[in-house]
Write an enzyme that holds these catalytic residues in place. Sequence first.
Site, PDB file in Angstrom:
ATOM      1  CD1 TRP A 145      21.419 -13.084  69.867  1.00  0.00           C
ATOM      2  CD2 TRP A 145      21.245 -10.865  69.724  1.00  0.00           C
ATOM      3  NE1 TRP A 145      20.350 -12.801  69.058  1.00  0.00           N
ATOM      4  CE2 TRP A 145      20.217 -11.440  68.947  1.00  0.00           C
ATOM      5  CE3 TRP A 145      21.346  -9.473  69.778  1.00  0.00           C
ATOM      6  CZ2 TRP A 145      19.294 -10.671  68.248  1.00  0.00           C
ATOM      7  CZ3 TRP A 145      20.431  -8.717  69.084  1.00  0.00           C
ATOM      8  CH2 TRP A 145      19.424  -9.312  68.329  1.00  0.00           C
ATOM      9  CB  ILE A 146      24.271 -11.724  77.128  1.00  0.00           C
ATOM     10  CG1 ILE A 146      23.512 -10.420  76.823  1.00  0.00           C
ATOM     11  CG2 ILE A 146      25.376 -11.501  78.143  1.00  0.00           C
ATOM     12  CD1 ILE A 146      24.326  -9.368  76.108  1.00  0.00           C
ATOM     13  CD  GLU A 163      34.730  -9.690  71.604  1.00  0.00           C
ATOM     14  OE1 GLU A 163      35.762  -8.986  71.533  1.00  0.00           O
ATOM     15  OE2 GLU A 163      34.701 -10.811  72.137  1.00  0.00           O
ATOM     16  N   GLY A 164      31.616  -6.473  67.298  1.00  0.00           N
ATOM     17  CA  GLY A 164      31.723  -5.560  66.165  1.00  0.00           C
ATOM     18  C   GLY A 164      31.759  -6.320  64.861  1.00  0.00           C
TER      19      GLY A 164
END
Length: 447
Positions: free
Chosen positions: A221-222, A426-427
């Site tokens: 998931w980059i 990002e969280g």
Amino acid sequence: MTAFSLEPAQLAWCAELRALAAERLHPLADKGEPGHVNRALVAELGSLGLLGRLFTSGALDLCLMRESLAYACTEAETALALQGLGAHPVHAYGTEAQRARWLPRVTAGTAIAAFALSEPGAGSDAAALELRAEAEAAAQDDRAPAATAPAATAPTADPVLAADPAPTADPARAADPAPPADPASTAATASAAGPAPAAATTLTTAPDGPARWRLTGEKCWISNAPEADFYTVFARTAPGAGAHGVTAFLVPADRPGLTGRGLDMLSPHPIGALDFDAVPVTAGDVLGEVDRGFRVAMGTLNLFRPSVGAFAVGMAQAALDATLAHTAGRDAFGGKLRDLQAVSHQVAEMALRTEAARLMVHAAASAYDADAPDVPRRSAMAKLLATETAQYVVDTAVQLHGARALQRGHLLEHLYREVRAPRIYEGASEVQRGIIAKELYARQEAR
């Protein structure tokens, strides 16, 4: 956009960005291939000077850019944000040689950056990452006795690097401040000539030489993978040490043993997985300090989390404005949709939540710029409120538009797919709530 805490010049700049996004960036976004890096769009962001502002402006400026671009062209907003996320660790923690080599190309839009933290088993629990950075000496000792071991040979580089249309060759691999050659011509030369033999021999272990490692494992998931030109990669250098045993590395995309594949997602962004098969890195590739890479990751996320909220606010505002126009002109039940109290109250709620989220985003960004002590809590609050708000606003807008909003190509159909991911990356929202609670209890105990 609210005038609270913003100067007239800032408001005018935001209006200019929205116009630029609609007139110059949106047409390029439409020409891009779904699921792949749109290099023409990134280059235009560079020519407009927006990528350069990623490294010369504060958090509030970043939020204003992201909200303004998101309002008119989510693809342009995402391209800008990914350049910043992938390259910020180089800007903030890199050596002079690393910055000189990569940042000019990032700001010009000719090199694509990526932030490689997540793994199949380490998403929300980022400290659980398992990509191994094994010391080169230890790896050689496993293969042969030190006295008779031949020079290590690096794995052959993948000539395509998955779906990368124009991978940037980097034969030097040392901390050379001179920018590499043009990506397209260099890639063609590298493909014809194959990997340079000298590249393998430079990574043999020397007792008194710089530290060297081999990266082995997977990232998933980059964003911008597998088509980025370099990656900020977080790997475990101290097994069993949790967040304290992670090191950040700058890894050019052409390193031998590094391959990747694209992933087919709900919203067709360039996003993929990376496989590391004994990818060589040296001390010259380290960002920050060895075993202190988690600080690099969290420092980057604390800056970008409020701006993820700004991205969400931009989408919410676009959905709200579309809803105002639709309900004011749509005939229904002998009048306009806006005349129905149920509709007007929903529109009011959409506006209320959007404005509240925007103010919290601005407050969090201002706290970051002021180096306030409560940045993690404020960043988490801003991302949480704004992304959850945007989901609500876009969903309500779809409901008020009816079936037409679900047609492929409709603005709200596009936003409906775009708005879901920010609540995870990002969280995730649950992670943000955990950060907020942890910070609140820490303050209570400190009294």
